[in-house]
Write an enzyme that holds these catalytic residues in place. Structure first.
Site, PDB file in Angstrom:
ATOM      1  N   ASP A  31      56.054   1.603  93.712  1.00 21.38           N
ATOM      2  CA  ASP A  31      54.877   2.345  94.162  1.00 21.38           C
ATOM      3  C   ASP A  31      55.090   2.944  95.544  1.00 21.38           C
ATOM      4  OD1 ASP A  31      54.743   0.160  95.801  1.00 21.38           O
ATOM      5  OD2 ASP A  31      52.752  -0.490  95.173  1.00 21.38           O
TER       6      ASP A  31
ATOM      7  N   ASP B 199      55.120   4.849 100.653  1.00 18.38           N
ATOM      8  CA  ASP B 199      53.770   4.303 100.830  1.00 18.38           C
ATOM      9  C   ASP B 199      53.770   3.464 102.104  1.00 18.38           C
ATOM     10  OD1 ASP B 199      51.169   3.559 100.499  1.00 18.38           O
ATOM     11  OD2 ASP B 199      51.478   2.357  98.711  1.00 18.38           O
TER      12      ASP B 199
ATOM     13  N   ASP C 190      53.969  -4.555 102.343  1.00 18.35           N
ATOM     14  CA  ASP C 190      52.696  -4.978 101.758  1.00 18.35           C
ATOM     15  C   ASP C 190      52.805  -6.433 101.323  1.00 18.35           C
ATOM     16  OD1 ASP C 190      51.855  -2.377 102.070  1.00 18.35           O
ATOM     17  OD2 ASP C 190      51.105  -2.160 100.022  1.00 18.35           O
TER      18      ASP C 190
ATOM     19  N   ARG D  79      47.691   0.755 110.795  1.00 21.14           N
ATOM     20  CA  ARG D  79      48.018  -0.427 109.988  1.00 21.14           C
ATOM     21  C   ARG D  79      49.226  -1.194 110.532  1.00 21.14           C
ATOM     22  NH1 ARG D  79      46.892   0.991 103.584  1.00 21.14           N
ATOM     23  NH2 ARG D  79      44.755   1.763 103.864  1.00 21.14           N
TER      24      ARG D  79
END
Length: 219
Positions: free
Chosen positions: A16, A40, A44, A96
């Site tokens: 992804d 992306d 994560d 982030r």
């Protein structure tokens, strides 16, 4: 079939776009990485991942750097514990660093030298303890605040434990604190890395990123 955790597996498919994706992972140490320009996120951690340390890394040229907890409805991430230590958040970063939901995030002795929107963000009442970091804000007046809360009015997020202790704020940077002033004292022993004074961040992060090593010699 590819297994990426104790209870999750499936066919190998197209990524992804995350540089590193942790799904239900535990006891993970990511150290001395140089990461930039992934499709992306850079890193994560989702679906109940916990006991994660990200240290001595160098991050540059990316928008959404780290996501800890993928969904505000995933209460499984309440057990999440992640430490960010001795990392350099460098040129060309937007937001982030990390963006977190639920869980406990310890941000200790990192060097934040660039952010366009914010450095640390979150929703769903995560606990964020920031200790001994250096935050250097850009000149633009809209980029001074280190923190950003989402999907909660002030009367709600003011109960979240987001604390800044011994951080060095440069060029007008500021950390909007909330919650219990003594929140960090509730996390002791193996839960936290002991913070060094923020003025030592240059020394603590000078070797962040990929090491140049030669076989048979110390890196």
């Amino acid at each position: 079939m590819i297994r990426d955790s104790v209870n999750h597996y499936g066919f190998r498919t197209k990524s992804d776009g995350d540089g590193i994706s942790l799904f239900g992972a535990t006891n993970v140490w990511l150290d001395h990485l140089s990461m930039y320009k992934c499709r992306d996120g850079l890193i994560d951690a989702i679906q109940g991942s916990t006991a994660i340390t990200i240290s001595n890394c160098h991050f540059t040229h990316h928008d959404q750097v780290m996501l800890f907890g993928a969904n505000d409805n995933h209460k499984m991430d309440e057990k999440m514990q992640i430490t960010l230590a001795f990392n350099h958040f460098g040129k060309g970063l937007v937001q982030r660093m990390p963006r977190c939901r639920w869980g406990f995030i310890h941000v200790v002795n990192n060097d934040y030298t660039h952010w366009l929107m914010y450095a640390i963000g979150g929703s769903s009442h995560p606990t964020v303890i920031s200790q001994g970091n250096r935050y250097i804000a850009r000149r633009h007046v809209a980029s001074k605040e280190v923190t950003k809360r989402d999907y909660a009015p002030p009367e709600v997020w003011k109960t979240w434990n987001w604390r800044s202790e011994g951080d060095l704020m440069v060029n007008g940077a500021f950390f909007s604190q909330s919650g219990d002033p003594n929140a960090s004292s509730k996390f002791k022993g193996d839960t936290k890395v002991s913070a060094k004074p923020a003025y030592k961040v240059d020394l603590l992060t000078k070797d962040s990123g990929t090491l140049i090593c030669i076989r048979g010699r110390a890196c």
